[in-house]
Design a protein around this motif. Structure first.
Motif, PDB file in Angstrom:
ATOM      1  N   LYS A  46       0.852  -1.186   0.000  1.00 58.64           N
ATOM      2  CA  LYS A  46       0.000   0.000   0.000  1.00 58.64           C
ATOM      3  C   LYS A  46       0.894   1.245   0.000  1.00 58.64           C
ATOM      4  O   LYS A  46       1.680   1.461   0.924  1.00 58.64           O
ATOM      5  CB  LYS A  46      -0.883  -0.041   1.252  1.00 58.64           C
ATOM      6  CG  LYS A  46      -2.088   0.857   1.204  1.00 58.64           C
ATOM      7  CD  LYS A  46      -2.909   0.631   2.467  1.00 58.64           C
ATOM      8  CE  LYS A  46      -3.998   1.661   2.604  1.00 58.64           C
ATOM      9  NZ  LYS A  46      -4.705   1.543   3.879  1.00 58.64           N
ATOM     10  N   LYS A  67       1.051   3.767   3.041  1.00 59.16           N
ATOM     11  CA  LYS A  67       1.727   3.225   4.229  1.00 59.16           C
ATOM     12  C   LYS A  67       3.236   3.198   4.031  1.00 59.16           C
ATOM     13  O   LYS A  67       4.002   3.499   4.940  1.00 59.16           O
ATOM     14  CB  LYS A  67       1.216   1.808   4.506  1.00 59.16           C
ATOM     15  CG  LYS A  67      -0.199   1.772   4.989  1.00 59.16           C
ATOM     16  CD  LYS A  67      -0.246   2.223   6.438  1.00 59.16           C
ATOM     17  CE  LYS A  67      -1.664   2.572   6.816  1.00 59.16           C
ATOM     18  NZ  LYS A  67      -1.758   3.174   8.142  1.00 59.16           N
ATOM     19  N   THR A 101      13.164 -13.753  15.742  1.00 56.81           N
ATOM     20  CA  THR A 101      11.988 -13.826  16.625  1.00 56.81           C
ATOM     21  C   THR A 101      10.694 -14.049  15.821  1.00 56.81           C
ATOM     22  O   THR A 101       9.603 -13.822  16.336  1.00 56.81           O
ATOM     23  CB  THR A 101      11.854 -12.551  17.487  1.00 56.81           C
ATOM     24  OG1 THR A 101      11.825 -11.418  16.621  1.00 56.81           O
ATOM     25  CG2 THR A 101      12.993 -12.402  18.471  1.00 56.81           C
ATOM     26  N   GLU A 102      10.839 -14.476  14.607  1.00 60.09           N
ATOM     27  CA  GLU A 102       9.719 -14.837  13.716  1.00 60.09           C
ATOM     28  C   GLU A 102       8.812 -13.661  13.360  1.00 60.09           C
ATOM     29  O   GLU A 102       7.703 -13.861  12.869  1.00 60.09           O
ATOM     30  CB  GLU A 102       8.863 -15.959  14.339  1.00 60.09           C
ATOM     31  CG  GLU A 102       9.588 -17.285  14.461  1.00 60.09           C
ATOM     32  CD  GLU A 102       8.698 -18.375  15.042  1.00 60.09           C
ATOM     33  OE1 GLU A 102       8.070 -18.127  16.086  1.00 60.09           O
ATOM     34  OE2 GLU A 102       8.634 -19.450  14.450  1.00 60.09           O
ATOM     35  N   GLN A 103       9.264 -12.437  13.597  1.00 65.35           N
ATOM     36  CA  GLN A 103       8.406 -11.288  13.259  1.00 65.35           C
ATOM     37  C   GLN A 103       8.273 -11.131  11.745  1.00 65.35           C
ATOM     38  O   GLN A 103       7.257 -10.639  11.254  1.00 65.35           O
ATOM     39  CB  GLN A 103       8.963 -10.008  13.880  1.00 65.35           C
ATOM     40  CG  GLN A 103       8.838  -9.977  15.399  1.00 65.35           C
ATOM     41  CD  GLN A 103       9.445  -8.731  16.009  1.00 65.35           C
ATOM     42  OE1 GLN A 103       9.154  -7.619  15.610  1.00 65.35           O
ATOM     43  NE2 GLN A 103      10.318  -8.919  16.987  1.00 65.35           N
ATOM     44  N   ASP A 145       8.249 -13.707   9.641  1.00 67.79           N
ATOM     45  CA  ASP A 145       7.237 -14.723   9.298  1.00 67.79           C
ATOM     46  C   ASP A 145       5.846 -14.210   9.655  1.00 67.79           C
ATOM     47  O   ASP A 145       4.876 -14.476   8.934  1.00 67.79           O
ATOM     48  CB  ASP A 145       7.513 -16.028  10.050  1.00 67.79           C
ATOM     49  CG  ASP A 145       8.568 -16.880   9.355  1.00 67.79           C
ATOM     50  OD1 ASP A 145       8.853 -16.607   8.172  1.00 67.79           O
ATOM     51  OD2 ASP A 145       9.116 -17.798   9.997  1.00 67.79           O
ATOM     52  N   ALA A 146       5.768 -13.493  10.782  1.00 65.91           N
ATOM     53  CA  ALA A 146       4.460 -12.955  11.206  1.00 65.91           C
ATOM     54  C   ALA A 146       3.934 -11.962  10.171  1.00 65.91           C
ATOM     55  O   ALA A 146       2.741 -11.944   9.878  1.00 65.91           O
ATOM     56  CB  ALA A 146       4.577 -12.305  12.568  1.00 65.91           C
ATOM     57  N   LEU A 147       4.823 -11.154   9.614  1.00 67.06           N
ATOM     58  CA  LEU A 147       4.395 -10.218   8.554  1.00 67.06           C
ATOM     59  C   LEU A 147       3.824 -10.990   7.366  1.00 67.06           C
ATOM     60  O   LEU A 147       2.765 -10.664   6.845  1.00 67.06           O
ATOM     61  CB  LEU A 147       5.577  -9.367   8.084  1.00 67.06           C
ATOM     62  CG  LEU A 147       6.026  -8.216   8.982  1.00 67.06           C
ATOM     63  CD1 LEU A 147       7.302  -7.594   8.441  1.00 67.06           C
ATOM     64  CD2 LEU A 147       4.946  -7.152   9.094  1.00 67.06           C
ATOM     65  N   LYS A 148       4.556 -12.052   6.974  1.00 68.25           N
ATOM     66  CA  LYS A 148       4.069 -12.857   5.833  1.00 68.25           C
ATOM     67  C   LYS A 148       2.723 -13.472   6.172  1.00 68.25           C
ATOM     68  O   LYS A 148       1.839 -13.554   5.312  1.00 68.25           O
ATOM     69  CB  LYS A 148       5.063 -13.982   5.523  1.00 68.25           C
ATOM     70  CG  LYS A 148       6.375 -13.522   4.919  1.00 68.25           C
ATOM     71  CD  LYS A 148       7.234 -14.743   4.626  1.00 68.25           C
ATOM     72  CE  LYS A 148       8.681 -14.381   4.424  1.00 68.25           C
ATOM     73  NZ  LYS A 148       9.564 -15.548   4.501  1.00 68.25           N
ATOM     74  N   SER A 149       2.568 -13.915   7.420  1.00 67.90           N
ATOM     75  CA  SER A 149       1.327 -14.602   7.803  1.00 67.90           C
ATOM     76  C   SER A 149       0.124 -13.664   7.756  1.00 67.90           C
ATOM     77  O   SER A 149      -1.002 -14.115   7.602  1.00 67.90           O
ATOM     78  CB  SER A 149       1.464 -15.233   9.189  1.00 67.90           C
ATOM     79  OG  SER A 149       1.296 -14.274  10.203  1.00 67.90           O
ATOM     80  N   ILE A 150       0.365 -12.358   7.917  1.00 68.46           N
ATOM     81  CA  ILE A 150      -0.767 -11.424   7.814  1.00 68.46           C
ATOM     82  C   ILE A 150      -0.770 -10.723   6.448  1.00 68.46           C
ATOM     83  O   ILE A 150      -1.277  -9.610   6.295  1.00 68.46           O
ATOM     84  CB  ILE A 150      -0.805 -10.407   8.980  1.00 68.46           C
ATOM     85  CG1 ILE A 150       0.520  -9.661   9.109  1.00 68.46           C
ATOM     86  CG2 ILE A 150      -1.172 -11.078  10.276  1.00 68.46           C
ATOM     87  CD1 ILE A 150       0.524  -8.588  10.191  1.00 68.46           C
ATOM     88  N   LYS A 151      -0.147 -11.399   5.495  1.00 69.80           N
ATOM     89  CA  LYS A 151      -0.181 -10.973   4.081  1.00 69.80           C
ATOM     90  C   LYS A 151       0.491  -9.625   3.839  1.00 69.80           C
ATOM     91  O   LYS A 151       0.031  -8.825   3.022  1.00 69.80           O
ATOM     92  CB  LYS A 151      -1.624 -10.933   3.521  1.00 69.80           C
ATOM     93  CG  LYS A 151      -2.496 -12.118   3.897  1.00 69.80           C
ATOM     94  CD  LYS A 151      -2.025 -13.430   3.326  1.00 69.80           C
ATOM     95  CE  LYS A 151      -2.853 -14.601   3.817  1.00 69.80           C
ATOM     96  NZ  LYS A 151      -2.195 -15.461   4.783  1.00 69.80           N
ATOM     97  N   ILE A 152       1.547  -9.365   4.578  1.00 71.93           N
ATOM     98  CA  ILE A 152       2.338  -8.159   4.330  1.00 71.93           C
ATOM     99  C   ILE A 152       3.673  -8.615   3.759  1.00 71.93           C
ATOM    100  O   ILE A 152       4.335  -9.484   4.342  1.00 71.93           O
ATOM    101  CB  ILE A 152       2.564  -7.353   5.627  1.00 71.93           C
ATOM    102  CG1 ILE A 152       1.233  -6.827   6.163  1.00 71.93           C
ATOM    103  CG2 ILE A 152       3.532  -6.196   5.399  1.00 71.93           C
ATOM    104  CD1 ILE A 152       1.325  -6.149   7.515  1.00 71.93           C
ATOM    105  N   TYR A 186       7.593  -3.849   3.326  1.00 72.01           N
ATOM    106  CA  TYR A 186       7.397  -3.243   4.637  1.00 72.01           C
ATOM    107  C   TYR A 186       8.721  -2.765   5.249  1.00 72.01           C
ATOM    108  O   TYR A 186       8.784  -1.688   5.828  1.00 72.01           O
ATOM    109  CB  TYR A 186       6.740  -4.271   5.565  1.00 72.01           C
ATOM    110  CG  TYR A 186       6.258  -3.714   6.877  1.00 72.01           C
ATOM    111  CD1 TYR A 186       5.018  -3.098   6.980  1.00 72.01           C
ATOM    112  CD2 TYR A 186       7.050  -3.802   8.021  1.00 72.01           C
ATOM    113  CE1 TYR A 186       4.574  -2.596   8.177  1.00 72.01           C
ATOM    114  CE2 TYR A 186       6.611  -3.300   9.231  1.00 72.01           C
ATOM    115  CZ  TYR A 186       5.367  -2.704   9.301  1.00 72.01           C
ATOM    116  OH  TYR A 186       4.937  -2.190  10.502  1.00 72.01           O
TER     117      TYR A 186
END
Lengths: 207, 243
Positions: free
Chosen positions: B22, B25, B112-114, B116-123, B128
């Protein structure tokens, strides 16, 4: 529908997952197995975070997954509220008003007090972090939820609270854990055991 | 980082710049990073520029003493700062202040997998984390380079007047006679190239951490080493291309 077809994963010439096939339609399934057996890897392959060595994972068009990480993986430079809002803020289809309403709804659903929303994630306890991680995963209303050891390292009170939340969400998906009590507490009926790279359906948890 | 990383490293900034996301952002994060890299580096750049101006003036005065007219002092100091010391030393200052920090920050997010967390919420993590940093450095570094040159020249002129009796007007006359516009724009082009690749080094090293705290530290060290070497290599390439 989530479909894992003949998925294998090899790490440093060791076969962690061996030709695993799994299907999730509208049910909530559990995968149990001892620590280090490859449960998290299987879940991450299903979520598309790790590529399988062979085989493939297919998710029906228009369906999405939400992932709750074992160690929560919260964005530690952000507040609780910013963590929860992020998935919607980065999507172009929500207005600020809609996001505010959704955050309020999810906070109430998961018993997140208002004052906690302003806190930095580093100031939370392990259990609180798990709840925020669940909130972040459910806020964009994914079709399936994937939980990676959601109750690891929690005391019995927090364990029960998390299980109650997971059960209350009533979403199809997959929960992997080494703790069979968690599987029972969230009311999962279909349980697989992961052992030596193979996935087998079991009934012994409820026998 | 090894030889296998060369191709992925070269592709990385372009994949990041063309990654989907986006726009509004990304722009907000770009502004945040301009503040981090640009505004918060001003003091450091002024301090570096102050001493570089002094040293360059002293050394140049020593080189031309009793051989060339006084206005040559301005010419020598200006040319050195503009085409060489300004871009290189500003880049070095920002490698120490920003590049190591971004490798450590992104590396920590990786372990700390952050990410992966971005990928998991489609970012898209590249959109980013990498894109706004690369763009922000592309804007910040050339501007800081201009600031550093300005500070160095003013201090140099002042020092020359006080200690060598070179009138400030004479100093600045030397600076602009002769004035080659190429020197001016090459300085900014070099800064832009340095910005692009040192940020790539920082972000790439962060993205490729695997392991724990020790590996994050190693990624920060790698980022500094790689970006320092890159600045020197690119500086040589620019020298052969433009002069």
């Amino acid at each position: 529908m989530i479909q894992a077809i003949n998925v294998s994963k090899i790490f440093e010439s060791k076969k962690i997952l061996d030709d695993i096939s799994l299907e999730v339609r509208n049910e909530f399934i559990g995968v149990v197995g001892s620590t280090g057996i490859g449960k998290s890897i299987l879940l991450k392959i299903i979520a598309g975070l790790i590529k399988p060595s062979s085989g493939k994972v297919m998710i029906d068009q228009g369906q999405t997954t939400g992932f709750v990480f074992q160690h929560s993986a919260l964005f530690d430079s952000m507040s609780v509220e910013q963590n929860i809002r992020l998935p919607l803020e980065e999507s172009s289809s929500f207005s600020k008003k809609e996001i505010d309403a959704k955050v309020k709804e999810i906070s109430e659903l998961l018993y997140i007090p208002k004052q906690m929303l302003k806190q930095n994630c580093n100031d939370l306890s392990g259990g609180e972090r798990k709840i925020v991680a669940i909130a972040r995963a459910v806020i964009y209303d994914p079709t399936y939820l994937l939980y990676d050891e959601p109750t690891t390292g929690l005391d019995s009170v927090m364990h029960n609270k998390i299980c109650q939340i997971v059960k209350g969400l009533n979403k199809p998906g997959i929960l992997v854990t080494h703790n069979k009590d968690t599987v029972k507490a969230v009311g999962i009926k279909i349980v697989y055991v992961l052992d030596a790279g193979k996935l087998n359906l079991t009934k012994e948890l409820y026998e | 980082m090894g030889i296998r990383d060369v191709i992925p490293f070269l592709k990385f900034p372009f994949q990041s710049l063309f990654s989907p996301g986006k726009g509004a952002k990304t722009f907000r994060r770009f502004i945040d990073h301009i503040y981090d890299f640009g505004v918060e580096s001003i003091l450091l750049v002024v301090i570096v520029g102050f001493f570089v101006g002094l040293v360059t003036t002293v050394q140049s005065a020593y080189q031309i003493s009793n051989m060339l007219p006084k206005y040559f002092l301005g010419l020598t100091v200006g040319r050195m700062l503009m085409i060489e010391l300004g871009p290189v030393l500003t880049a070095m200052a920002l490698i120490g202040r920003c590049v190591s920090a971004m490798a450590a920050e992104i590396g920590t997010m990786k372990v700390t997998e952050q990410i992966d967390a971005l990928k998991s919420i489609k970012i898209d993590p590249k959109n980013y984390l990498a894109k706004p940093r690369i763009l922000a450095m592309l804007v910040s570094l050339p501007l800081l380079n201009a600031l550093m040159i300005a500070v160095s020249l003013c201090i140099g002129a002042l020092y020359a007047q006080i200690f060598y009796g070179t009138n400030t007007q004479v100093f600045f006359y030397g600076l602009t006679h002769p004035f080659y516009p190429r020197d001016f724009w090459v300085s900014f082009v070099k800064s832009g190239f340095f910005a692009f690749w040192i940020t790539t080094a920082g972000v790439y090293c962060g993205f490729n951490v695997s392991g724990g705290a020790r590996d994050v530290g190693k990624a920060a060290t790698d980022a500094v080493v790689i970006s320092t070497v890159l600045v020197l290599v690119l500086d040589f390439v620019a020298a052969t291309l433009f002069f």
